[in-house]
Design an enzyme around this catalytic site. Structure first.
Site, PDB file in Angstrom:
ATOM      1  N   GLY A 205       8.434  -6.216  -6.940  1.00  0.00           N
ATOM      2  CA  GLY A 205       7.743  -6.697  -8.138  1.00  0.00           C
ATOM      3  C   GLY A 205       7.408  -5.527  -9.039  1.00  0.00           C
ATOM      4  O   GLY A 205       8.023  -4.451  -8.953  1.00  0.00           O
TER       5      GLY A 205
ATOM      6  N   LYS B 232       0.870  -1.184   0.000  1.00  0.00           N
ATOM      7  CA  LYS B 232       0.000   0.000   0.000  1.00  0.00           C
ATOM      8  C   LYS B 232       0.902   1.227   0.000  1.00  0.00           C
ATOM      9  O   LYS B 232       2.068   1.146   0.343  1.00  0.00           O
ATOM     10  CB  LYS B 232      -0.822   0.032   1.280  1.00  0.00           C
ATOM     11  CG  LYS B 232      -1.946  -0.962   1.307  1.00  0.00           C
ATOM     12  CD  LYS B 232      -2.799  -0.712   2.526  1.00  0.00           C
ATOM     13  CE  LYS B 232      -3.970  -1.678   2.489  1.00  0.00           C
ATOM     14  NZ  LYS B 232      -4.608  -1.770   3.778  1.00  0.00           N
TER      15      LYS B 232
ATOM     16  N   GLY C 225       5.035  -3.280  -9.211  1.00  0.00           N
ATOM     17  CA  GLY C 225       4.719  -1.982  -8.597  1.00  0.00           C
ATOM     18  C   GLY C 225       5.980  -1.278  -8.126  1.00  0.00           C
ATOM     19  O   GLY C 225       6.220  -0.102  -8.451  1.00  0.00           O
TER      20      GLY C 225
ATOM     21  N   THR D 212       9.110 -11.766  -6.821  1.00  0.00           N
ATOM     22  CA  THR D 212       7.683 -12.082  -6.670  1.00  0.00           C
ATOM     23  C   THR D 212       7.503 -13.591  -6.750  1.00  0.00           C
ATOM     24  O   THR D 212       8.145 -14.250  -7.569  1.00  0.00           O
ATOM     25  CB  THR D 212       6.769 -11.425  -7.732  1.00  0.00           C
ATOM     26  OG1 THR D 212       5.480 -12.051  -7.672  1.00  0.00           O
ATOM     27  CG2 THR D 212       7.274 -11.526  -9.145  1.00  0.00           C
TER      28      THR D 212
ATOM     29  N   GLY E 102      -0.975 -15.842  -7.711  1.00  0.00           N
ATOM     30  CA  GLY E 102      -0.303 -15.638  -8.994  1.00  0.00           C
ATOM     31  C   GLY E 102      -0.772 -14.402  -9.727  1.00  0.00           C
ATOM     32  O   GLY E 102      -0.308 -14.113 -10.817  1.00  0.00           O
TER      33      GLY E 102
ATOM     34  N   ARG F 125     -13.081 -37.995  -3.965  1.00  0.00           N
ATOM     35  CA  ARG F 125     -13.556 -36.620  -4.079  1.00  0.00           C
ATOM     36  C   ARG F 125     -12.859 -35.844  -5.192  1.00  0.00           C
ATOM     37  O   ARG F 125     -11.803 -36.246  -5.692  1.00  0.00           O
ATOM     38  CB  ARG F 125     -13.238 -35.869  -2.782  1.00  0.00           C
ATOM     39  CG  ARG F 125     -14.236 -36.102  -1.702  1.00  0.00           C
ATOM     40  CD  ARG F 125     -13.794 -35.386  -0.441  1.00  0.00           C
ATOM     41  NE  ARG F 125     -14.819 -35.497   0.567  1.00  0.00           N
ATOM     42  CZ  ARG F 125     -14.601 -35.437   1.882  1.00  0.00           C
ATOM     43  NH1 ARG F 125     -13.373 -35.284   2.325  1.00  0.00           N
ATOM     44  NH2 ARG F 125     -15.593 -35.533   2.719  1.00  0.00           N
TER      45      ARG F 125
ATOM     46  N   ASP G 119       4.958 -14.742  -7.916  1.00  0.00           N
ATOM     47  CA  ASP G 119       4.096 -14.930  -9.094  1.00  0.00           C
ATOM     48  C   ASP G 119       4.871 -15.191 -10.391  1.00  0.00           C
ATOM     49  O   ASP G 119       4.287 -15.647 -11.368  1.00  0.00           O
ATOM     50  CB  ASP G 119       3.226 -13.682  -9.321  1.00  0.00           C
ATOM     51  CG  ASP G 119       2.382 -13.318  -8.111  1.00  0.00           C
ATOM     52  OD1 ASP G 119       2.118 -14.207  -7.289  1.00  0.00           O
ATOM     53  OD2 ASP G 119       2.004 -12.135  -7.992  1.00  0.00           O
TER      54      ASP G 119
HETATM   55  O1  F6P Z   1       2.134 -10.656  -5.794  1.00  0.00           O
HETATM   56  C1  F6P Z   1       2.183 -11.559  -4.750  1.00  0.00           C
HETATM   57  C2  F6P Z   1       0.816 -11.866  -4.241  1.00  0.00           C
HETATM   58  O2  F6P Z   1       0.989 -12.833  -3.260  1.00  0.00           O
HETATM   59  C3  F6P Z   1      -0.201 -12.282  -5.311  1.00  0.00           C
HETATM   60  O3  F6P Z   1      -0.019 -13.601  -5.736  1.00  0.00           O
HETATM   61  C4  F6P Z   1      -1.492 -12.009  -4.594  1.00  0.00           C
HETATM   62  O4  F6P Z   1      -2.538 -11.746  -5.502  1.00  0.00           O
HETATM   63  C5  F6P Z   1      -1.182 -10.793  -3.786  1.00  0.00           C
HETATM   64  O5  F6P Z   1       0.216 -10.739  -3.618  1.00  0.00           O
HETATM   65  C6  F6P Z   1      -1.852 -10.781  -2.430  1.00  0.00           C
HETATM   66  O6  F6P Z   1      -1.555  -9.598  -1.786  1.00  0.00           O
HETATM   67  P1  F6P Z   1      -1.967  -9.253  -0.289  1.00  0.00           P
HETATM   68  O7  F6P Z   1      -0.733  -9.433   0.529  1.00  0.00           O
HETATM   69  O8  F6P Z   1      -2.410  -7.836  -0.361  1.00  0.00           O
HETATM   70  O9  F6P Z   1      -3.064 -10.181   0.138  1.00  0.00           O
END
Ligand code: F6P
Length: 369
Positions: free
Chosen positions: A124, A83, A126, A147, A192, A184, A149
């Site tokens: 990452g 944030k 951002g 990251t 991701g 199941r 991801d």
């Molecule tokens: O980018 C890393 C990540 O873990 C994503 O896979 C996920 O969508 C996001 O961050 C979750 O962020 P937060 O920590 O705000 O829940």
């Protein structure tokens, strides 16, 4: 010719990923070998924006002792945040509304005031976009790609991804026996964002029968068909891996929380939705497991630790060579440097012609298309 470096700062931004501490340690040690001092900015850029929140004034002197024995630890000793992007900082106005302010000049002023010569920014998309903006304003910056991801362009991989995939794979291994015992359908939702790397790699490695990724809009009837085909063959259970950003060909992506100023939207919930639908479509008992933030924890694998250290030391070498506005990248077999502007704002999804996807198809896995 840029002036010689004496003091550098390091920051970690965005979601944490295993290997952050290994980068910090390697940057500090490589910098100390060159006679440079290192400082860590707390929680992204919050240490600069809100120094009063931190006992040490928002910036930590990183000595050899401070980075002792941290390479194997998850998280980041500096703290992080996804944030409060300084380029789009949410400021509460007296009338109660929120305005989007660019506070990046305060970062440059801080560097000048503290006589910090350069920044190693670990993050990452951002964070690297912020790093590029700071570079364009004249700060000496080198980025390090992080990251779980693996969705950053221009690098073969990011650290954190291997650890996340390893953990997801272990979870899938564990789910096979309970799925089989109860006949199941087990649905496993993984993180991701808008890329399917974690789902694809762990799904294939962990023997999933269906993998749903954002790059391939899915039709759930195809997945139900696969499950019922397996039943007819006497294999009465199925494992489905779904990426949080996967979306049906006719439908929408699941969003837990919409985007706000300085904060991207939060994805999640697709696992629950398709579990209910698959139960209905197949008449089989189905359960969902959401791996979520578990994927971000734990000790980095040796691959991620080594990548982190290669990236961290390469970032220091880049600064020594006078480079700025670059990101360290992995281009097998070596690390290289790519322009931050070629990375910022670009996402690397799973290419539809990659052999890993073809491997899955050849193994009989459905991608719901
Ligand atoms: O980018 C890393 C990540 O873990 C994503 O896979 C996920 O969508 C996001 O961050 C979750 O962020 P937060 O920590 O705000 O829940």
């Amino acid at each position: 010719m840029s002036s010689p470096i004496r003091r550098i700062a390091i920051n970690t931004g965005g979601g944490d990923a295993p290997g952050l501490n290994a980068v910090i340690r390697s940057v500090v040690i490589a910098a100390m070998h060159r006679g440079w001092e290192c400082y860590g900015i707390r929680e992204g850029f919050n240490g600069i924006m809100f120094p009063e929140r931190y006992p040490e004034g928002g910036v930590l002197r990183l000595t050899r002792d401070k980075v002792k024995g941290i390479a194997h630890l998850g998280g980041t000793i500096l703290g992080t945040t996804n944030k409060g992007n300084p380029l789009h900082f949410p400021m509460k106005m007296p009338d109660g509304s929120t305005r989007d302010l660019d506070r990046s000049d305060e970062i440059l002023e801080f560097f000048a005031k503290k006589e910090l010569d350069a920044l190693v920014s670990i993050g990452g998309d951002g964070s690297l976009t912020i790093a590029n903006a700071l570079h364009l304003k004249g700060l000496r910056v080198v980025g390090v790609p992080k990251t779980i991801d693996n969705d950053l362009d221009k690098t073969f991989t990011t650290f954190g991804f291997d650890t996340a995939v390893g953990f997801a794979t272990e979870c899938l291994d564990r789910l096979h026996s309970t799925a089989e015992s109860h006949q199941r359908v087990m649905v496993v939702e993984v993180m991701g964002r808008y890329a399917g790397w974690i789902a694809l790699h762990s799904g294939i490695a962990g023997g999933a029968h269906a993998i749903l990724i954002p790059e391939i809009p899915f039709n759930l009837d195809k997945v139900a068909e696969k499950i019922l085909d397996r039943d007819r063959d006497g294999r009465m259970y199925s494992i489905v891996v779904v990426a949080e950003g996967a979306e049906p060909a006719h439908g929408h992506r699941e969003v837990l929380q919409p985007a706000e100023i300085g904060h991207a939207e939060r994805l999640g919930g697709i696992g629950e939705r398709i579990t209910r639908a698959l139960q209905e479509k197949t008449g089989k008992d189905a359960r969902v497991v959401v791996l979520g933030h578990l994927l971000r924890g734990g000790s980095p694998t040796s691959f991620d630790r080594l990548a982190a250290m290669r990236f961290g030391t390469a970032a220091v070498r880049a600064l020594e060579q006078g480079l700025s506005g670059v990101m360290v990248a992995l281009a097998f077999p070596n690390v290289n440097y790519v322009a931050l502007e070629d990375v910022a704002g670009r996402m690397k999804g799973v290419p539809l012609d990659c052999d890993t996807l073809q491997t899955g198809r050849d193994m009989g896995i459905t991608f719901g298309d």
